[in-house]
Scaffold this motif. Structure first.
Motif, PDB file in Angstrom:
ATOM      1  N   LEU A 120       0.827  -1.206   0.000  1.00  0.00           N
ATOM      2  CA  LEU A 120       0.000   0.000   0.000  1.00  0.00           C
ATOM      3  C   LEU A 120       0.865   1.260   0.000  1.00  0.00           C
ATOM      4  O   LEU A 120       0.590   2.207  -0.743  1.00  0.00           O
ATOM      5  N   GLU A 121       1.907   1.272   0.822  1.00  0.00           N
ATOM      6  CA  GLU A 121       2.801   2.430   0.881  1.00  0.00           C
ATOM      7  C   GLU A 121       3.518   2.645  -0.447  1.00  0.00           C
ATOM      8  O   GLU A 121       3.717   3.783  -0.862  1.00  0.00           O
ATOM      9  N   ALA A 122       3.890   1.565  -1.121  1.00  0.00           N
ATOM     10  CA  ALA A 122       4.548   1.688  -2.421  1.00  0.00           C
ATOM     11  C   ALA A 122       3.635   2.342  -3.452  1.00  0.00           C
ATOM     12  O   ALA A 122       4.105   2.967  -4.399  1.00  0.00           O
ATOM     13  N   GLY A 167      -0.372   4.836  -0.589  1.00  0.00           N
ATOM     14  CA  GLY A 167      -1.524   4.733   0.305  1.00  0.00           C
ATOM     15  C   GLY A 167      -1.150   4.133   1.639  1.00  0.00           C
ATOM     16  O   GLY A 167       0.012   4.077   2.019  1.00  0.00           O
ATOM     17  N   GLY A 168      -2.177   3.672   2.327  1.00  0.00           N
ATOM     18  CA  GLY A 168      -1.986   3.060   3.628  1.00  0.00           C
ATOM     19  C   GLY A 168      -3.173   2.193   3.982  1.00  0.00           C
ATOM     20  O   GLY A 168      -4.124   2.052   3.201  1.00  0.00           O
ATOM     21  N   ARG A 173      -5.014  -4.428  15.347  1.00  0.00           N
ATOM     22  CA  ARG A 173      -3.892  -3.487  15.256  1.00  0.00           C
ATOM     23  C   ARG A 173      -3.914  -2.740  13.928  1.00  0.00           C
ATOM     24  O   ARG A 173      -3.617  -1.553  13.867  1.00  0.00           O
ATOM     25  N   ALA A 174      -4.258  -3.441  12.852  1.00  0.00           N
ATOM     26  CA  ALA A 174      -4.263  -2.819  11.528  1.00  0.00           C
ATOM     27  C   ALA A 174      -5.435  -1.865  11.339  1.00  0.00           C
ATOM     28  O   ALA A 174      -5.299  -0.834  10.677  1.00  0.00           O
ATOM     29  N   PHE A 175      -6.588  -2.229  11.906  1.00  0.00           N
ATOM     30  CA  PHE A 175      -7.813  -1.437  11.735  1.00  0.00           C
ATOM     31  C   PHE A 175      -8.413  -1.145  13.111  1.00  0.00           C
ATOM     32  O   PHE A 175      -9.431  -1.724  13.491  1.00  0.00           O
ATOM     33  N   PRO A 176      -7.795  -0.223  13.872  1.00  0.00           N
ATOM     34  CA  PRO A 176      -8.226   0.000  15.248  1.00  0.00           C
ATOM     35  C   PRO A 176      -9.520   0.793  15.410  1.00  0.00           C
ATOM     36  O   PRO A 176     -10.119   0.769  16.485  1.00  0.00           O
ATOM     37  N   ALA A 194      -8.067  -1.324  -2.338  1.00  0.00           N
ATOM     38  CA  ALA A 194      -7.996   0.009  -1.731  1.00  0.00           C
ATOM     39  C   ALA A 194      -8.368   1.054  -2.771  1.00  0.00           C
ATOM     40  O   ALA A 194      -8.151   0.865  -3.972  1.00  0.00           O
ATOM     41  N   ARG A 195      -8.945   2.138  -2.289  1.00  0.00           N
ATOM     42  CA  ARG A 195      -9.215   3.302  -3.145  1.00  0.00           C
ATOM     43  C   ARG A 195      -8.210   4.371  -2.746  1.00  0.00           C
ATOM     44  O   ARG A 195      -8.177   4.790  -1.598  1.00  0.00           O
ATOM     45  N   LEU A 196      -7.382   4.767  -3.712  1.00  0.00           N
ATOM     46  CA  LEU A 196      -6.330   5.743  -3.458  1.00  0.00           C
ATOM     47  C   LEU A 196      -6.704   7.083  -4.054  1.00  0.00           C
ATOM     48  O   LEU A 196      -7.110   7.165  -5.212  1.00  0.00           O
TER      49      LEU A 196
END
Length: 140
Positions: free
Chosen positions: A64-66, A69-70, A97-100, A126-128
């Motif tokens: 995602l970061e590449a 996004g995130g 942890r990923a989606f708190p 994901a929608r960027l």
């Protein structure tokens, strides 16, 4: 017509080449992330299941970061489990942890019998909102 632009994290693992797939494909503002597993750099599975799950989420986040996004950009998640009932506590801990916070992405969990030596896999859409930079899309 939107194009398919491959995305790879900076430190891509050996599985992409070994199995001939892209970490993700960007099409317009959508990013389709291939199933990420808890692989070490050489492509071998992490043997400790909770660590394997955490590493799969780390690999997802790196893809995602590449793409610029995130984790907050994810709208849909599918997870694959070789033993869903026994594995669910470790997966739920990593997922929390990923989606708190709400709103959470859609999530579908699927029990499977084979994941090429792995016990967990996670794929996402994901929608960027950020336009891709030539360097951000990664090597083809």
């Amino acid at each position: 017509m939107p194009t398919r632009d491959p995305v790879f994290p900076a430190n891509r693992h050996a599985l992409y080449e070994k199995h001939g797939y892209s970490a993700a494909i960007r099409s317009g503002d959508l990013l389709f992330v291939s199933g990420q597993v808890g692989s070490r750099d050489d492509g071998s599975p992490e043997p400790d299941f909770p660590k394997q799950v955490a590493l799969a989420f780390d690999n997802l986040e790196a893809v995602l970061e590449a793409a610029g996004g995130g984790l907050d950009d994810i709208v849909d998640v599918t997870t694959f489990h070789t033993d869903p009932e026994a594995q669910l506590p470790a997966v739920m801990e990593a997922k929390a942890r990923a989606f708190p916070e709400r709103p959470y992405p859609n999530w579908t969990a699927v029990g499977v019998t084979w994941l090429a030596g792995f016990d967990f896999e996670i794929k996402a859409v994901a929608r960027l909102s950020v336009a891709p930079e030539p360097a951000a899309a990664g090597a083809r």
